[in-house]
Design an enzyme around this catalytic site. Sequence first.
Site, PDB file in Angstrom:
ATOM      1  N   ASP A   8     -28.823  20.046   0.365  1.00  0.00           N
ATOM      2  CA  ASP A   8     -29.189  18.779  -0.279  1.00  0.00           C
ATOM      3  C   ASP A   8     -28.910  17.651   0.699  1.00  0.00           C
ATOM      4  OD1 ASP A   8     -29.723  20.309  -2.453  1.00  0.00           O
ATOM      5  OD2 ASP A   8     -28.265  19.375  -3.796  1.00  0.00           O
ATOM      6  N   ASP A 130     -36.326  20.772 -14.425  1.00  0.00           N
ATOM      7  CA  ASP A 130     -34.906  20.457 -14.490  1.00  0.00           C
ATOM      8  C   ASP A 130     -34.583  20.025 -15.913  1.00  0.00           C
ATOM      9  OD1 ASP A 130     -34.960  20.774 -11.659  1.00  0.00           O
ATOM     10  OD2 ASP A 130     -35.681  18.718 -11.480  1.00  0.00           O
TER      11      ASP A 130
END
Length: 242
Positions: A8, A130
């Site tokens: 990330d 998500d």
Amino acid sequence: MLLIPAIDLKGGNCVRLRQGRMEDDTVFSDDPVATAQRWVEAGAKRLHIVDLDGAVQGEPVNAHAIAAICAGFPDLEIQVGGGIRSEEQIETYIQAGVRYVIIGTQAVKAPGFVADATVSFPGHIMVGIDARDGKVATEGWSKLSRHDPIDLAQRFAADGIEAIIYTDISRDGMLSGPNISATVALAQAVPVPVIASGGIANLEQVLALKAHESDGITGAITGRAIYEGTLDFSQARAQAEA
């Protein structure tokens, strides 16, 4: 089942967030290419890279770091998400060497975008779903929609996507274990592969997901666990992919 390390990116650094909160980050490295090399040397066949700044800002921000990883490891499968809102951005990533581009927010906001992208870039498009409390979140997880994850997954599966990446936001970065029941329910409801994401803490949980390979769970993404050492990536990868 493929075990996929996550990188990330925030401000050019490799970080992990807790439950997607940008202010609750832990920096693990300031060198994304070296981080990628670490996982390649441990046997990774694919990397999951998220441009966190891009997800929030709605356009790629860390694309240069992602391109550098692609250039350094041309044989590695790389899947990228975060801030991808146009076909031009998809094309830029694919030309840089990205194998799969993950569409999240734009898939929810402009459903026709996914269908168009699969036509323009066949074999390259994934959708990221998500979820928090049974609803789909967007804009770097900052906004909650009214969409049901399974309804959305079925719609996009019909568009010819390569896979769905399903993340339970409440578990992400918490080492609290993946939401196996929700992931299996989604995988059973669609004819495309599902990649599980969020919450993996140890080998036992990786193998619990692998037990549902026949339900359509073909991969699992791991982040904090391999950076903090609660999961030995090399060992877990060998067992997951056996």
